[in-house]
Design an enzyme around this catalytic site. Structure first.
Site, PDB file in Angstrom:
ATOM      1  CD1 TRP A 180       0.335  -0.256   3.230  1.00  0.00           C
ATOM      2  CD2 TRP A 180      -1.386   1.164   3.392  1.00  0.00           C
ATOM      3  NE1 TRP A 180       0.319   0.228   4.517  1.00  0.00           N
ATOM      4  CE2 TRP A 180      -0.739   1.105   4.646  1.00  0.00           C
ATOM      5  CE3 TRP A 180      -2.505   1.986   3.261  1.00  0.00           C
ATOM      6  CZ2 TRP A 180      -1.161   1.848   5.751  1.00  0.00           C
ATOM      7  CZ3 TRP A 180      -2.931   2.721   4.363  1.00  0.00           C
ATOM      8  CH2 TRP A 180      -2.262   2.653   5.580  1.00  0.00           C
ATOM      9  CD  GLN A 228       1.285  -3.426   3.551  1.00  0.00           C
ATOM     10  OE1 GLN A 228       1.631  -2.918   2.493  1.00  0.00           O
ATOM     11  NE2 GLN A 228       1.870  -3.137   4.705  1.00  0.00           N
ATOM     12  CG  ASP A 326       2.058  -3.144  10.890  1.00  0.00           C
ATOM     13  OD1 ASP A 326       1.904  -2.032  10.350  1.00  0.00           O
ATOM     14  OD2 ASP A 326       2.877  -3.974  10.476  1.00  0.00           O
ATOM     15  CD  GLU A 516       8.007   4.649   9.869  1.00  0.00           C
ATOM     16  OE1 GLU A 516       7.537   3.839   9.071  1.00  0.00           O
ATOM     17  OE2 GLU A 516       8.446   4.339  10.988  1.00  0.00           O
TER      18      GLU A 516
END
Length: 580
Positions: A180, A228, A326, A516
């Site tokens: 993704w 995903q 996650d 990120e």
């Protein structure tokens, strides 16, 4: 009110716990990378800071030779437990360091100064946009030709899954392709006018669907039994909109339908509500054992549980990983710890919004190619899903779509940006629903932070919770709001874009890096929490920043604050290492 598939799920759990022959399969078939004594002893010895390090190492010799050598070594020690010093020597003799299967790759279609940056009025942001564009060269990877065989020639020597084309990776520990993440990477690449690179990346995913029936979580064998969020149809849509390549669309469409069938047959649940049956999707991974890339985390989390409860927990953690979130308190049921993760027992609003958008996208593809009957079939599927979302997830009083708990047959009321995902997907029947969702967002308390919308309002210590803000969630909120007709929604979309660009730019100005995730509490502060340190690179962050610079470049500004002086993160030295 309970689904047939839910009953089937519980029956399966009872069955596999009653007989060894029905135990869930391991994450992959490798007796080195996914199960077995080598994996267990190396990971529990904690030779490396990150469990992913070992399972990314390449074998120097055939697996059976390495397994035999380890058995002989184990026989030399009491209980077969090899001491750490000898383990290190064994690894040095039989494995190469992670990343040796790749070589850096500068995409051949990369060039200076893509045209869209001319529309960015703020000079500092325009220069920053050029630097982000440069990062695609740092994140390019292709398989290295090896003397003893590359990944394609000798896959048994690698945990890496072969893909036919070079890739742009997220960055940091994520040194392979991811599913993704790549949607936002691809949208950034298209703005950078890198259509050949984009085409190759999409072909990689189509190749994986042909091989597995779905796109694995990422490009490693230990990911190959979970997926995903299925963004592949939207990647193809982005590419088609940029190129109008009808032949590519014609070739891709049967593969997209194959992936769609996987999600509808292997990840769906039928729920009865108000006299109607609704089929919606969930994340559900019937795979046992700890995740190899997080082996000791999973092992330690399950300490003290009965064997059958360990297996159930490990399956639920893999479902959480399949969600992309996650981990998060979003998946907790009846508790406040990661042990209470029950991802498979929740129908997520964003997954079902994405599936609705995919159904409408597949309908549009068939319409473009002249197949009106197939277009109508997918359009009807989207309409049914919209009805299911409104029957089960939509709360008319609160004005949002909430995850649905299969165990209690009720909606979960906590705030997550995903509660507005149907606005992004434009999957709702009445125009006022989008405006009500905007008001819900305004009243939620999630807009009280100057550096982005937090992933939740709960500080659980997990990375997909407060205070972290993630690029894809920001972009989905902004895109959804920007499509609403009211001036209020347009203004809010721009305000969120300005906040997000500002925190990204401030962090880059301080660290010369893209991260990120970011912390909503600090100007330009990288995020934290979860199983690993914050990563640099970073593919989807770059893609989202470029998209917002393209959409709002005429009005975005770099002015309005500075990075806090209290951020003493040891990141500067890591920047050069991480982007190798």
């Amino acid at each position: 009110m309970i689904s047939l598939l839910q009953i089937r799920c519980f029956s399966f759990a009872a069955l596999f716990l009653s007989a060894d022959s029905l135990l869930p399969p391991p994450p992959c078939d490798s007796g080195i990378y996914c199960s077995g004594s080598i994996l267990h002893q190396v990971q529990t010895a904690k030779l490396f800071d990150d469990d992913k390090y070992f399972v990314d190492m390449k074998l120097k010799l055939a697996p059976d030779v390495v397994l035999s050598a380890f058995q002989n070594l184990s026989n030399e020690f009491p209980n077969g437990t090899v001491p750490p010093t000898e383990l290190r020597e064994f690894l040095a003799s039989n494995f190469d360091k992670p990343g040796t299967e790749f070589e850096p790759w500068t995409p051949l279609d990369w060039h200076e100064k893509p045209k869209f940056l001319n529309g960015v009025e703020d000079e500092k942001l325009r220069i920053w946009g050029e630097k982000i564009h440069q990062l695609w060269k740092d994140l390019g990877r292709k398989f290295l030709l090896q003397i003893n065989g590359s990944v394609g020639d000798h896959p048994e020597l690698y945990s890496q899954i072969y893909a036919p084309h070079p890739v742009v990776v997220p960055g940091g520990r994520f040194r392979e392709l991811y599913y993704w993440d790549s949607y936002w990477v691809i949208n950034g690449l298209l703005l950078s006018e890198m259509t050949n690179t984009t085409r190759g990346m999409i072909w990689n995913f189509l190749y994986l669907v042909d091989r597995y029936g779905f796109v694995p979580n990422g490009g490693r064998v230990y990911y190959e039994r979970r997926s995903q969020p299925p963004f592949l149809p939207l990647m193809v849509e982005s590419y088609y909109e940029a190129t109008k390549d009808e032949e590519f669309l014609r070739e891709a469409l049967p593969v997209l339908e194959k992936e769609y069938q996987f999600w509808m047959t292997r990840r769906s649940v039928a729920i009865a509500a108000n006299g109607s049956a609704h089929v919606l999707n969930r994340y559900h991974v019937e795979v046992g054992l700890p995740r190899p890339e997080s082996y000791t985390d999973d092992l330690e989390l399950a300490e003290g549980l009965a064997d059958e409860l360990k297996e159930q927990l490990w399956m639920e953690l893999k479902a959480g990983a399949e969600s992309g979130w996650d981990f998060s308190s979003r998946w907790y049921v009846n508790g406040d710890s990661l042990r209470e993760t029950r991802t498979s027992q929740i129908l997520p609003s964003d997954l079902n919004a994405l599936m609705c958008r995919n159904e409408r996208t597949l309908a549009s593809f068939h319409r473009l190619l002249g197949d009106a009957d197939s277009a109508a079939r997918y359009q009807q599927a989207a309409a049914r899903r919209s009805a299911g979302l409104e029957a089960l997830l939509w709360d008319a009083d609160k004005g949002a779509w909430f995850d649905y708990d299969l165990l209690t047959s009720s909606r979960r009321s906590e705030f997550y940006p995903s509660n507005l995902a149907p606005v992004w997907a434009r999957c709702y029947s009445e125009p006022e629903m989008g405006e009500k969702a905007m008001r819900y967002l305004k009243e939620s308390g999630a807009l009280d932070f100057p550096n982005g919308v937090p992933t939740s309002l709960k500080a659980s210590g997990q990375q997909w919770d407060f205070p972290n803000a993630w690029p894809p969630l920001q972009h989905m909120l902004i895109e959804g709001l920007s499509k609403l007709p009211s001036a209020e929604a347009q203004e809010l979309a721009f305000s969120l874009a300005q906040r997000w660009i500002r925190t990204n730019w401030l962090a880059y100005d301080k660290y010369q890096a893209m991260f990120e995730k970011y912390d909503v509490n600090g100007d330009g502060k990288p995020g934290g929490g979860g199983e690993y340190e914050v990563q640099l690179g970073f593919g989807w962050t770059n893609g989202v920043a470029l998209q917002l610079l393209d959409q709002y470049g005429a009005t975005l500004t770099s002015r309005g604050g500075s990075v806090g002086s209290d951020l003493l993160l040891p990141l500067l030295a890591a920047v050069a290492l991480t982007l190798r």
